[in-house]
Design a protein around this motif. Structure first.
Motif, PDB file in Angstrom:
ATOM      1  N   ALA A 299      12.468  31.415  -0.793  1.00 37.48           N
ATOM      2  CA  ALA A 299      12.486  31.820  -2.306  1.00 37.48           C
ATOM      3  C   ALA A 299      11.367  32.690  -2.387  1.00 37.48           C
ATOM      4  O   ALA A 299      11.276  33.457  -3.428  1.00 37.48           O
ATOM      5  CB  ALA A 299      12.126  30.413  -3.222  1.00 37.48           C
ATOM      6  N   LEU A 300      10.244  32.687  -1.702  1.00 35.37           N
ATOM      7  CA  LEU A 300       9.151  33.514  -1.600  1.00 35.37           C
ATOM      8  C   LEU A 300       9.290  34.917  -1.100  1.00 35.37           C
ATOM      9  O   LEU A 300       8.293  35.779  -0.971  1.00 35.37           O
ATOM     10  CB  LEU A 300       7.834  32.927  -1.177  1.00 35.37           C
ATOM     11  CG  LEU A 300       7.483  31.699  -2.177  1.00 35.37           C
ATOM     12  CD1 LEU A 300       6.264  31.013  -1.560  1.00 35.37           C
ATOM     13  CD2 LEU A 300       7.212  32.075  -3.652  1.00 35.37           C
ATOM     14  N   LYS A 301      10.322  34.941  -0.357  1.00 37.01           N
ATOM     15  CA  LYS A 301      10.552  36.499   0.467  1.00 37.01           C
ATOM     16  C   LYS A 301      10.325  37.589  -0.489  1.00 37.01           C
ATOM     17  O   LYS A 301      10.857  37.652  -1.667  1.00 37.01           O
ATOM     18  CB  LYS A 301      11.923  36.415   1.038  1.00 37.01           C
ATOM     19  CG  LYS A 301      12.061  35.716   2.248  1.00 37.01           C
ATOM     20  CD  LYS A 301      13.502  35.405   2.769  1.00 37.01           C
ATOM     21  CE  LYS A 301      13.732  36.781   3.346  1.00 37.01           C
ATOM     22  NZ  LYS A 301      15.225  36.582   4.120  1.00 37.01           N
ATOM     23  N   GLY A 302       9.174  38.266  -0.067  1.00 33.41           N
ATOM     24  CA  GLY A 302       9.038  39.596  -0.853  1.00 33.41           C
ATOM     25  C   GLY A 302       7.815  39.459  -1.915  1.00 33.41           C
ATOM     26  O   GLY A 302       7.453  40.425  -2.353  1.00 33.41           O
ATOM     27  N   VAL A 303       7.128  38.315  -1.956  1.00 32.53           N
ATOM     28  CA  VAL A 303       6.121  38.116  -2.931  1.00 32.53           C
ATOM     29  C   VAL A 303       4.980  38.007  -1.965  1.00 32.53           C
ATOM     30  O   VAL A 303       4.771  37.510  -1.041  1.00 32.53           O
ATOM     31  CB  VAL A 303       6.161  36.517  -3.411  1.00 32.53           C
ATOM     32  CG1 VAL A 303       5.138  36.363  -4.194  1.00 32.53           C
ATOM     33  CG2 VAL A 303       7.594  36.422  -4.310  1.00 32.53           C
ATOM     34  N   ALA A 304       4.092  39.143  -2.312  1.00 31.08           N
ATOM     35  CA  ALA A 304       2.973  39.368  -1.559  1.00 31.08           C
ATOM     36  C   ALA A 304       1.713  39.214  -2.560  1.00 31.08           C
ATOM     37  O   ALA A 304       1.630  39.415  -3.818  1.00 31.08           O
ATOM     38  CB  ALA A 304       2.978  40.730  -1.056  1.00 31.08           C
TER      39      ALA A 304
END
Length: 530
Positions: free
Chosen positions: A399-404
């Motif tokens: 669910a956190l893919k792309g959160v940096a």
């Protein structure tokens, strides 16, 4: 000593809402009146308190015990082993918390039980700080005892060489599990003078005596409150139940404060004392170090459930016998670790070190596994449960893919409100974890804005701070390497381009059997480990 329970002190006049039951002694101790306040860092306005106590006709000394309050959604509550109930947490000094946790005896690598203690109280420390408290966290190191002496002799090395090596290993294991270093990590051997002073005070107060063996022992039956933590009465206790039977003791229940030196022991474990050369007993070290670093009266004392009796019971007897005041307000104990529903023990062959477990499972998976259970519940270790924890953590990272980058908690957001309520209720990590999964579900349904809240709340638990892709593609020992997977993904892309769908499907199935999940999208194919 006759004790009476006074009405709760209303300290609004001092600008602090304290909500305590204060227990007062009917007699005074010379030199004690007033000095107690400084040692305990009692937060009251003393002029106001003196006026209040004069009005009700009570005298010092006193100790303050937390009063059970009605449930309040805005107040941290924790289970106090001493009271055998969940209580509102009210620190001795507003805004500041002092916490002491019994650490490791460093003669071998840390095992799963140690991992649970470290992770549980790391979570407690993180939440206290997140709640705005200035925390002083002490976790001791036992670097002198019979097992350490025996192991050093077996290895033909000095005590210091042995303990330094295993302290370094312990710190490596703790760091892998995401455990932050405590504010102080005192070694027992650095506090022998303080232990000698406390033993001398106990002897002066009539609680200690020299046994026939020349050891100095604590006279358990002279301490009126013995058994109040464990709930064991003196009549229930029998010699031989975790109690050493030693010639010359006044009572089989008495325990050693100072061990007289033996001829076959190395010089480095012999200290001079008024009772002759020797070394401290195990129990006295925590009483002395706690008093030196946190004061004679502090907020929280924690450790594993196995330490409740006799170690913590004996700490109370020593500290309160020496200082004549309340030792600790809140006692916290985490539950046992079991392996496939059996007690973990070397004799059963189901004893695992942290390092052995980390060869098979990602360290964050192990931390997640520990925190998913409530700290007071038994924790059942098995490959099935660790595999399930890995799948669950994978769902959150997906669910956190792309959160940096860093993320900050919005505490006014409804999920954060639920998360806070869970941790305020005796550090309820199962309910807090449920909030994370609810957020992940919403993110996966398209509410991408909640992903940063998910990451921020995960940070409070010491989770979800890695690059999602690095976690999802982390290679377990013995699994396909990232390069091998990338090569197969490239071969599949080539097959698809050539319209060789049979080969493309074969590669997908081969990777699936190896635990690799392929996800085709507009930008190409990505992969993660199942």
């Amino acid at each position: 000593m006759n004790l009476v329970t006074a009405a709760a002190l209303d300290a609004d006049e001092a600008g602090v809402s304290l909500l305590w039951n204060c227990v007062f002694a009917g007699t005074n101790h010379a030199g004690f009146n007033g000095g107690f306040y400084q040692e305990a860092r009692t937060p009251y306005n003393l002029t106001m308190f003196d006026r209040w106590s004069d009005n009700v006709g009570l005298s010092y000394p006193f100790s303050c015990l937390p009063r059970r309050l009605d449930d309040s959604p805005s107040m941290l509550k924790l289970y106090n082993t001493l009271a055998r109930e969940k209580q509102a947490f009210v620190p001795i000094e507003p805004g500041r918390v002092s916490m002491y946790v019994c650490g490791m005896t460093v003669y071998d690598f840390c095992h799963l039980g140690h991992a649970r203690v470290m992770v549980v109280f790391d979570l407690v420390a993180r939440w206290l700080r997140a709640s705005g408290y200035a925390l002083t966290y002490v976790r001791n190191i036992t670097d002198i005892d019979d097992k350490i002496i025996r192991r050093a002799q077996e290895n033909s090395e000095t005590i210091r060489q042995l303990t330094d090596r295993f302290i370094a290993a312990m710190n490596e294991d703790a760091a892998a599990l995401g455990v932050l270093r405590p504010d102080a990590e005192p070694r027992a051997t650095d506090f022998v003078p303080q232990m000698l002073d406390m033993i001398g005070t106990l002897e002066k107060n009539g609680y200690a005596y020299v046994a026939g063996s020349d050891d100095v022992c604590y006279s358990v039956r002279k301490f009126e409150g013995y058994g109040k933590l464990s709930g064991k009465s003196l009549e229930d206790l029998r010699a031989g139940e975790r109690v050493d039977v030693m010639a010359g003791k006044h009572d089989p229940l008495d325990f050693v404060l100072w061990k007289h030196a033996r001829d076959d022991e190395p010089a480095e474990v012999k200290w001079n004392s008024p009772w002759g050369p020797g070394r401290p007993g195990w129990h006295i070290e925590c009483s002395a170090m706690g008093a030196k670093l946190l004061g004679r009266h502090f907020d929280i004392h924690g450790g594993g459930q196995d330490l409740q009796f006799p170690h913590h019971e004996n700490e109370i007897a020593q500290s309160e016998g020496a200082h004549q005041c309340q030792f600790v307000n809140y006692w916290m104990h985490n539950g046992f670790v079991r392996v496939d529903d059996e007690k973990m023990s070397k004799s059963l062959g189901n004893f695992f070190t942290i390092r052995e477990v980390l060869k098979k499972y990602d360290a964050e998976v192990v931390r997640f596994f520990i925190l998913r259970a409530h700290y007071r519940s038994p924790l059942n270790y098995s490959d099935v449960h660790l595999d399930d924890a890995r799948q669950a953590l994978t769902r959150l990272y997906t669910a956190l893919k792309g959160v940096a980058g860093e993320a900050e908690v919005d505490w006014s957001e409804p999920h954060a409100v639920r998360f806070k309520a869970a941790l305020d209720d005796d550090f309820g990590t199962p309910d807090a974890m449920a909030v994370l999964f609810d957020l992940a579900t919403l993110v996966n349904r398209g509410e991408a804005g909640l992903a940063r809240q998910l990451k921020a709340l995960g940070k409070v638990l010491g989770l979800l701070q890695r690059d999602p892709q690095s976690f999802l593609q982390a290679a377990p020992e013995g699994g396909l390497s990232n390069d091998e997977i990338e090569a197969r993904v490239g071969a599949r892309a080539t097959a698809k381009k050539a319209k060789n769908f049979a080969e493309s499907d074969r590669i997908r199935d081969e990777l699936k059997a190896a635990g690799i999940v392929l996800e085709d999208g507009p930008q190409g194919t990505t992969w993660r480990r199942a």
